[in-house]
Design a protein around this motif. Sequence first.
Motif, mmCIF file in Angstrom:
data_model
loop_
_atom_site.group_PDB
_atom_site.id
_atom_site.type_symbol
_atom_site.label_atom_id
_atom_site.label_comp_id
_atom_site.label_asym_id
_atom_site.label_seq_id
_atom_site.Cartn_x
_atom_site.Cartn_y
_atom_site.Cartn_z
ATOM 1 N N ILE A 132 0.870 -1.172 0.000
ATOM 2 C CA ILE A 132 0.000 0.000 0.000
ATOM 3 C C ILE A 132 0.909 1.226 0.000
ATOM 4 O O ILE A 132 1.725 1.395 0.900
ATOM 5 C CB ILE A 132 -0.908 0.033 1.238
ATOM 6 C CG1 ILE A 132 -1.790 -1.220 1.301
ATOM 7 C CG2 ILE A 132 -1.764 1.295 1.242
ATOM 8 C CD1 ILE A 132 -2.538 -1.368 2.620
ATOM 9 N N ALA A 133 0.785 2.048 -1.018
ATOM 10 C CA ALA A 133 1.541 3.300 -1.064
ATOM 11 C C ALA A 133 0.694 4.392 -0.437
ATOM 12 O O ALA A 133 -0.456 4.617 -0.851
ATOM 13 C CB ALA A 133 1.891 3.662 -2.498
ATOM 14 N N THR A 134 1.211 5.043 0.579
ATOM 15 C CA THR A 134 0.482 6.120 1.256
ATOM 16 C C THR A 134 1.237 7.433 1.068
ATOM 17 O O THR A 134 2.371 7.465 0.590
ATOM 18 C CB THR A 134 0.343 5.841 2.758
ATOM 19 O OG1 THR A 134 1.627 5.989 3.390
ATOM 20 C CG2 THR A 134 -0.180 4.432 3.008
ATOM 21 N N LEU A 135 0.597 8.512 1.474
ATOM 22 C CA LEU A 135 1.278 9.804 1.464
ATOM 23 C C LEU A 135 2.508 9.730 2.356
ATOM 24 O O LEU A 135 2.542 8.964 3.331
ATOM 25 C CB LEU A 135 0.327 10.895 1.968
ATOM 26 C CG LEU A 135 -0.926 11.161 1.109
ATOM 27 C CD1 LEU A 135 -1.873 12.103 1.841
ATOM 28 C CD2 LEU A 135 -0.530 11.733 -0.232
ATOM 29 N N ALA A 191 -0.966 4.921 -11.116
ATOM 30 C CA ALA A 191 -1.604 4.776 -9.805
ATOM 31 C C ALA A 191 -0.753 5.418 -8.717
ATOM 32 O O ALA A 191 -1.260 6.135 -7.841
ATOM 33 C CB ALA A 191 -1.832 3.295 -9.500
ATOM 34 N N LEU A 192 0.550 5.193 -8.790
ATOM 35 C CA LEU A 192 1.446 5.752 -7.784
ATOM 36 C C LEU A 192 1.511 7.272 -7.881
ATOM 37 O O LEU A 192 1.568 7.973 -6.868
ATOM 38 C CB LEU A 192 2.847 5.159 -7.951
ATOM 39 C CG LEU A 192 3.865 5.535 -6.876
ATOM 40 C CD1 LEU A 192 3.465 4.949 -5.534
ATOM 41 C CD2 LEU A 192 5.255 5.051 -7.262
ATOM 42 N N THR A 193 1.463 7.799 -9.095
ATOM 43 C CA THR A 193 1.526 9.249 -9.297
ATOM 44 C C THR A 193 0.368 9.960 -8.617
ATOM 45 O O THR A 193 0.509 11.078 -8.107
ATOM 46 C CB THR A 193 1.535 9.579 -10.801
ATOM 47 O OG1 THR A 193 2.712 9.012 -11.389
ATOM 48 C CG2 THR A 193 1.544 11.078 -11.040
ATOM 49 N N LYS A 194 -0.798 9.326 -8.584
ATOM 50 C CA LYS A 194 -1.958 9.917 -7.916
ATOM 51 C C LYS A 194 -1.655 10.200 -6.440
ATOM 52 O O LYS A 194 -2.097 11.214 -5.880
ATOM 53 C CB LYS A 194 -3.160 8.972 -8.019
ATOM 54 C CG LYS A 194 -3.714 8.803 -9.419
ATOM 55 C CD LYS A 194 -4.508 10.018 -9.858
ATOM 56 C CE LYS A 194 -5.203 9.756 -11.179
ATOM 57 N NZ LYS A 194 -6.020 10.908 -11.622
ATOM 58 N N VAL A 195 -0.907 9.299 -5.809
ATOM 59 C CA VAL A 195 -0.539 9.494 -4.403
ATOM 60 C C VAL A 195 0.541 10.561 -4.292
ATOM 61 O O VAL A 195 0.486 11.440 -3.427
ATOM 62 C CB VAL A 195 -0.056 8.169 -3.780
ATOM 63 C CG1 VAL A 195 0.352 8.383 -2.317
ATOM 64 C CG2 VAL A 195 -1.150 7.113 -3.862
ATOM 65 N N ALA A 213 10.032 5.339 -5.716
ATOM 66 C CA ALA A 213 9.529 6.681 -5.398
ATOM 67 C C ALA A 213 10.283 7.346 -4.258
ATOM 68 O O ALA A 213 10.148 8.558 -4.039
ATOM 69 C CB ALA A 213 8.043 6.609 -5.047
ATOM 70 N N GLY A 214 11.077 6.579 -3.534
ATOM 71 C CA GLY A 214 11.864 7.147 -2.440
ATOM 72 C C GLY A 214 10.994 7.719 -1.340
ATOM 73 O O GLY A 214 9.995 7.117 -0.934
#
Length: 270
Positions: A132-135, A191-195, A213-214
């Motif tokens: 899960i990628a979060t802010l 999808a990742l860019t949206k976050v 994304a670091g």
Amino acid sequence: MTRSARRTRRIRVAVAFATSLLSAGACSSSGSDTGKGSSVSSSSSPSGTITVFAAASLQESFTALGKQFEEDHPGTGITFNFGGSDTLAASIVSGAPADVFAAASTATMATVTGGKAAAGPPATFARNQLEIATLSGNPDRITSLSDLTEPGRKVVVCDRTVPCGAAARKALDAGGVQLTPVSYEQDVKSALTKVELKEADAALVYRTDVRAAGDRVEGVEFPESAKAVNDYPIALLKNAPNPETAKAFMALVRSAEGQQVLTGHGFLEP
């Protein structure tokens, strides 16, 4: 025999001997040149350019491998086309010129092999798992799939036709979680860019993309991801313009050196 005759005979012998030496030298020189020519024109030496269609999640690792390949083989060049595996597969079957296809799932590769566009059976070179990628900083304190269902939470996933979307569906089913995303993206990078742009609170993406994304995002592991691990196959394409160099690149990807690069970017070994 007279003195004059003996002298003539000695001259003829000397000339014949010198001629034989010159002939031997010429043969030796000719043999040496042939050997050098054979070495230079060896078909085992990669040359020219190739085009590689690869899943979006391979962008960082394959770019690094491509640079390494070009450095190891001066005069070669690799053009990458990164995108959603399903879109790339459809393009290949429709006749798009390419040498190699690396997909994010065996199901997507089956589109190419089933369409008779592969030169041979594909080989699995890596595996990938969801996170899960979060802010950055995980301000919503997301720790599980069920947290993604909180009222007002904006979550994005890949479209189910894309490998990362199919994996997300498997993971959600494994956890018994019903999720209503705010959008479905055509590849994992979207999808990742949206976050990253704070247009979403979280996204289900690959661990490799979270790592790439670091500090722009934070990754959250969840146990259900073990039920949705994707195998990554690679194949030489039937109408590859430069098959020998394509095979050499594929060999690098599958080598111990290539595996080190892939695992360094977060991939699992096949």
